[in-house]
Write an enzyme that holds these catalytic residues in place. Sequence first.
Site, PDB file in Angstrom:
ATOM      1  N   PHE A  78     -27.281 -37.748  46.954  1.00  0.00           N
ATOM      2  CA  PHE A  78     -26.065 -36.896  47.258  1.00  0.00           C
ATOM      3  C   PHE A  78     -25.062 -37.872  47.306  1.00  0.00           C
ATOM      4  O   PHE A  78     -24.978 -38.811  48.296  1.00  0.00           O
ATOM      5  CB  PHE A  78     -26.313 -36.185  48.464  1.00  0.00           C
ATOM      6  N   GLU A  93     -24.622 -38.009  58.026  1.00  0.00           N
ATOM      7  CA  GLU A  93     -24.357 -36.643  57.549  1.00  0.00           C
ATOM      8  C   GLU A  93     -23.357 -36.088  58.504  1.00  0.00           C
ATOM      9  O   GLU A  93     -23.509 -35.041  59.205  1.00  0.00           O
ATOM     10  CB  GLU A  93     -25.811 -36.186  57.698  1.00  0.00           C
ATOM     11  N   THR A 123     -20.407 -37.873  61.594  1.00  0.00           N
ATOM     12  CA  THR A 123     -20.551 -38.539  62.967  1.00  0.00           C
ATOM     13  C   THR A 123     -20.570 -37.719  64.187  1.00  0.00           C
ATOM     14  O   THR A 123     -20.228 -36.319  63.995  1.00  0.00           O
ATOM     15  CB  THR A 123     -19.266 -39.545  63.149  1.00  0.00           C
TER      16      THR A 123
HETATM   17  N1  COS Z   1     -20.335 -23.750  54.875  1.00  0.00           N
HETATM   18  C1  COS Z   1     -19.485 -23.233  54.033  1.00  0.00           C
HETATM   19  N2  COS Z   1     -18.299 -23.439  53.876  1.00  0.00           N
HETATM   20  C2  COS Z   1     -17.550 -24.276  54.387  1.00  0.00           C
HETATM   21  C3  COS Z   1     -18.296 -25.039  55.502  1.00  0.00           C
HETATM   22  C4  COS Z   1     -19.465 -24.722  55.851  1.00  0.00           C
HETATM   23  N3  COS Z   1     -20.296 -25.343  56.609  1.00  0.00           N
HETATM   24  N4  COS Z   1     -17.364 -25.607  56.247  1.00  0.00           N
HETATM   25  C5  COS Z   1     -16.088 -25.576  55.541  1.00  0.00           C
HETATM   26  N5  COS Z   1     -16.525 -24.767  54.552  1.00  0.00           N
HETATM   27  C6  COS Z   1     -15.491 -24.095  53.544  1.00  0.00           C
HETATM   28  C7  COS Z   1     -14.255 -23.682  54.303  1.00  0.00           C
HETATM   29  O1  COS Z   1     -14.322 -22.136  54.741  1.00  0.00           O
HETATM   30  C8  COS Z   1     -13.065 -23.659  53.400  1.00  0.00           C
HETATM   31  O2  COS Z   1     -12.930 -23.140  52.572  1.00  0.00           O
HETATM   32  P1  COS Z   1     -11.730 -22.011  52.376  1.00  0.00           P
HETATM   33  O3  COS Z   1     -10.687 -22.663  52.339  1.00  0.00           O
HETATM   34  O4  COS Z   1     -12.020 -21.076  51.233  1.00  0.00           O
HETATM   35  O5  COS Z   1     -11.638 -20.992  53.624  1.00  0.00           O
HETATM   36  C9  COS Z   1     -13.309 -25.130  52.788  1.00  0.00           C
HETATM   37  O6  COS Z   1     -14.650 -25.338  52.968  1.00  0.00           O
HETATM   38  C10 COS Z   1     -12.597 -26.483  53.538  1.00  0.00           C
HETATM   39  O7  COS Z   1     -13.100 -26.365  54.703  1.00  0.00           O
HETATM   40  P2  COS Z   1     -12.326 -27.128  55.933  1.00  0.00           P
HETATM   41  O8  COS Z   1     -10.708 -26.774  55.861  1.00  0.00           O
HETATM   42  O9  COS Z   1     -12.985 -26.892  57.113  1.00  0.00           O
HETATM   43  O10 COS Z   1     -12.189 -28.739  55.415  1.00  0.00           O
HETATM   44  P3  COS Z   1     -11.715 -30.115  56.132  1.00  0.00           P
HETATM   45  O11 COS Z   1     -10.882 -30.754  55.298  1.00  0.00           O
HETATM   46  O12 COS Z   1     -11.029 -29.319  57.310  1.00  0.00           O
HETATM   47  O13 COS Z   1     -12.703 -30.771  56.525  1.00  0.00           O
HETATM   48  C11 COS Z   1     -14.948 -31.309  57.920  1.00  0.00           C
HETATM   49  C12 COS Z   1     -13.980 -30.071  57.329  1.00  0.00           C
HETATM   50  C13 COS Z   1     -14.215 -32.353  58.665  1.00  0.00           C
HETATM   51  C14 COS Z   1     -15.970 -30.711  58.806  1.00  0.00           C
HETATM   52  C15 COS Z   1     -15.654 -32.066  56.749  1.00  0.00           C
HETATM   53  O14 COS Z   1     -14.918 -32.661  56.054  1.00  0.00           O
HETATM   54  C16 COS Z   1     -16.928 -32.878  57.213  1.00  0.00           C
HETATM   55  O15 COS Z   1     -17.972 -32.295  57.529  1.00  0.00           O
HETATM   56  N6  COS Z   1     -16.824 -34.099  57.217  1.00  0.00           N
HETATM   57  C17 COS Z   1     -17.838 -35.014  57.192  1.00  0.00           C
HETATM   58  C18 COS Z   1     -18.321 -35.312  56.104  1.00  0.00           C
HETATM   59  C19 COS Z   1     -19.686 -35.915  56.260  1.00  0.00           C
HETATM   60  O16 COS Z   1     -20.677 -35.382  57.122  1.00  0.00           O
HETATM   61  N7  COS Z   1     -20.132 -37.108  55.649  1.00  0.00           N
HETATM   62  C20 COS Z   1     -21.270 -37.583  55.810  1.00  0.00           C
HETATM   63  C21 COS Z   1     -21.673 -38.206  54.384  1.00  0.00           C
HETATM   64  S1  COS Z   1     -22.727 -37.060  53.530  1.00  0.00           S
HETATM   65  S2  COS Z   1     -24.376 -37.814  53.972  1.00  0.00           S
END
Ligand code: COS
Length: 383
Positions: free
Chosen positions: A122, A364, A366
């Site tokens: 991924f 996945e 922090t």
């Molecule tokens: N399921 C489905 N859709 C989701 C979702 C979820 N769990 N979380 C967010 N979305 C959707 C939102 O609804 C939004 O869509 P709309 O604009 O149509 O409403 C879109 O995705 C963007 O979401 P959001 O505005 O919340 O995005 P942000 O940029 O604010 O980021 C975080 C959200 C910080 C939570 C995200 O970037 C994240 O999880 N970061 C960590 C990444 C990670 O875990 N990396 C690890 C490496 S991969 S192993």
Amino acid sequence: MALDSQTLGQFLDTIERFVRERLEPAEESVAESDTVPPALIDEMRQLGLFGMTIPEAYGGLGLSMREEVEVLFQLCRTSPAFRSVHGTNNGIGSQGVVLDGTEEQKRKYLPRLASGEIIASFALTEPDAGSDAASLKTSARRSGNGWVLNGTKRFITNAPEASLFTVMARTNPAEKGAAGISAFLVEAPNPGLKLGKPDRKMGQRGAHTADVVFEDCFVPADALLGGTEGQGFKTAMKVLDRGRLHISAVAVGVAERLIRDMLRYAKERVQFGHPIGEFQLVQAMLADSRAEAYAARAMVRDAAARRDAGENVSTEASCCKYFSTEMVGRVADRAVQIHGGAGYIADYGVERFYRDVRLFRLYEGTSQIQQLVIARNMLRDAD
Ligand code: COS
């Protein structure tokens, strides 16, 4: 599918034996050689471990989330590197296809992932886009009958082994946020896909990560996941919701292994004329570990059952990931403490786990990202 309780029980017994007889004795040599022996990987294939989460229609075991976490509690009572071998095929590497792939994409890839014939990775994280995943810069532009990808992905688990990457890339440069991102299924080898050297990590030797570099990497039109542009970030978030529950169960399994080891040592090790387990300050560490691991196990089971029932468990998955991974960090610290000087010496294996579990609080999402997701959802849902 939901296995009947007898079949699930038999599967769990088989896993318990596999961990005890095959994996545990290999822990030290895997850490030293940084390699999981191919013979053990073959046994994992035969047990069906590569396809636990892949639907039966595509050759997997089709475990429910509740069943999957039970298996992980048992399977992860050993070095986390073993789980990593098949972890991406069950989790972040395959779930994009399972959740959002076209029927053709599912048929093409899922059976080979389920059998362990190929490994999937991924690719979301980049040098400048970690927690702020939506700021990723890797681009995909239309070219002829396909797409051309450019950019660098970082810390990609199983990249050195993978033949299939789910790659999040920006297809709309005018849209700087999540809406401009699409997901692609990129097969390796590809002349435009290069790997960096495997990363030298703090722990989890035997599990490999590396940079994945795309330089004018051409993929055909049908590589677009789900055939839809602009959905890649949402797919990634859905995959991570599930992945976070998976990692929570892994953390519980490792914690329970460490509790077994610290208990054994506390009963054997004699100081001041008594086994150290008779001393109340040591007992406090044992009891805190047991109570916290039990709490984490209960949370993970509850969230998994809710997910199976069709609830949106984004908040619960983050609660589980946050609590379970912080919990196993505390348990590992106490395991070192109870072992005293021996806890710092490699021969006893405890220091290796201490280093291994540190990753759980980082990948996945922090702990801080989990807190942010939980609080944001709370505020959104409040009247
Ligand atoms: N399921 C489905 N859709 C989701 C979702 C979820 N769990 N979380 C967010 N979305 C959707 C939102 O609804 C939004 O869509 P709309 O604009 O149509 O409403 C879109 O995705 C963007 O979401 P959001 O505005 O919340 O995005 P942000 O940029 O604010 O980021 C975080 C959200 C910080 C939570 C995200 O970037 C994240 O999880 N970061 C960590 C990444 C990670 O875990 N990396 C690890 C490496 S991969 S192993």
